[in-house]
Design a protein around this motif. Structure first.
Motif, PDB file in Angstrom:
ATOM      1  N   LEU A 164       0.836  -1.199   0.000  1.00 36.63           N
ATOM      2  CA  LEU A 164       0.000   0.000   0.000  1.00 36.63           C
ATOM      3  C   LEU A 164       0.873   1.252   0.000  1.00 36.63           C
ATOM      4  N   LYS A 212       1.129   5.396   0.901  1.00 35.80           N
ATOM      5  CA  LYS A 212       0.567   6.215   1.978  1.00 35.80           C
ATOM      6  C   LYS A 212      -0.816   6.728   1.579  1.00 35.80           C
ATOM      7  N   ASP A 220      -2.996   5.204  -0.391  1.00 37.11           N
ATOM      8  CA  ASP A 220      -3.938   4.080  -0.249  1.00 37.11           C
ATOM      9  C   ASP A 220      -4.297   3.868   1.213  1.00 37.11           C
ATOM     10  N   ALA A 221      -3.281   3.904   2.085  1.00 33.19           N
ATOM     11  CA  ALA A 221      -3.523   3.717   3.520  1.00 33.19           C
ATOM     12  C   ALA A 221      -4.426   4.821   4.047  1.00 33.19           C
ATOM     13  N   THR A 222      -4.183   6.055   3.629  1.00 32.13           N
ATOM     14  CA  THR A 222      -5.009   7.180   4.073  1.00 32.13           C
ATOM     15  C   THR A 222      -6.460   6.979   3.663  1.00 32.13           C
ATOM     16  N   LEU A 248      -8.042   4.181   3.200  1.00 36.89           N
ATOM     17  CA  LEU A 248      -8.625   3.153   4.065  1.00 36.89           C
ATOM     18  C   LEU A 248      -8.895   3.697   5.466  1.00 36.89           C
ATOM     19  N   ILE A 249      -7.970   4.499   5.979  1.00 37.65           N
ATOM     20  CA  ILE A 249      -8.133   5.093   7.311  1.00 37.65           C
ATOM     21  C   ILE A 249      -9.353   6.012   7.337  1.00 37.65           C
ATOM     22  N   VAL A 265      -4.220   0.488  13.388  1.00 36.34           N
ATOM     23  CA  VAL A 265      -4.819  -0.551  12.547  1.00 36.34           C
ATOM     24  C   VAL A 265      -5.805  -1.389  13.369  1.00 36.34           C
ATOM     25  N   LEU A 283      -8.431  -2.315  10.517  1.00 38.02           N
ATOM     26  CA  LEU A 283      -7.887  -2.225   9.160  1.00 38.02           C
ATOM     27  C   LEU A 283      -7.020  -3.442   8.859  1.00 38.02           C
ATOM     28  N   VAL A 304      -1.815  -2.071   6.082  1.00 40.73           N
ATOM     29  CA  VAL A 304      -1.759  -0.616   6.325  1.00 40.73           C
ATOM     30  C   VAL A 304      -0.550  -0.270   7.197  1.00 40.73           C
TER      31      VAL A 304
END
Length: 157
Positions: free
Chosen positions: A12, A14, A16-18, A20-21, A65, A70, A74
């Motif tokens: 992922l 950053k 992509d992670a954001t 999802l967050i 996470v 998540l 992540v």
């Protein structure tokens, strides 16, 4: 909400992670303050790291996470060192634009006063804390932003 990724997926980013967050934050109905409290960090730092502008220590990334349910994928994105880049054009979002406006109008004033009080140097954005508070006021609530950064003198060599 199913946000799992398979082991064949690329790591992922950053961004992509954001994404999802932010989706998990909304799905769980949590505030940044609640998330920060849940991982034992400040709301400003937690939000900045979640938005990709700071790296998280491994234990804080794991806590975030777990808190937001998540996927484990992540964690490496949160721990990764960021490349701190933002659009160089003046933003159009009103809240962000007003901060640019403050720096545009008062930036040179702040620089002059900092240098008059401390000497030739800058305020660190690394050894730094920031707090955002709501101040109740009968004429309209106020936003209070407190920035606290170490003074770093310029060196001559």
């Amino acid at each position: 909400m199913n946000m799992t990724k398979t082991s064949t997926d690329a790591p992922l980013s950053k961004a992509d992670a954001t994404a999802l967050i932010l989706a998990a934050k909304a799905a769980h109905g949590l505030t940044w303050e609640a998330i920060a409290e849940g991982i034992g960090m400040s709301p400003v730092w937690t939000t900045s790291a979640a938005l990709g502008m700071n790296s998280m220590p491994l234990e804080k990334a794991q806590a975030l996470v777990a808190l937001l349910d998540l996927p484990a994928a992540v964690v490496p994105a949160l721990v990764a060192f960021p490349t701190k880049v933002w659009d160089q054009a003046v933003p159009t979002d009103p809240a962000i634009y007003r901060l640019y406006e403050i720096v545009g109008v008062y930036g040179e004033t702040l620089k002059e006063i900092i240098q008059e009080k401390f000497g030739d140097g800058i305020m660190s954005a690394i050894d730094f804390t920031m707090h955002v508070d709501k101040v109740e006021d009968p004429k309209g609530d106020r936003v209070k932003i407190t920035m606290n950064g170490k003074f770093l003198p310029y060196k001559a060599w």
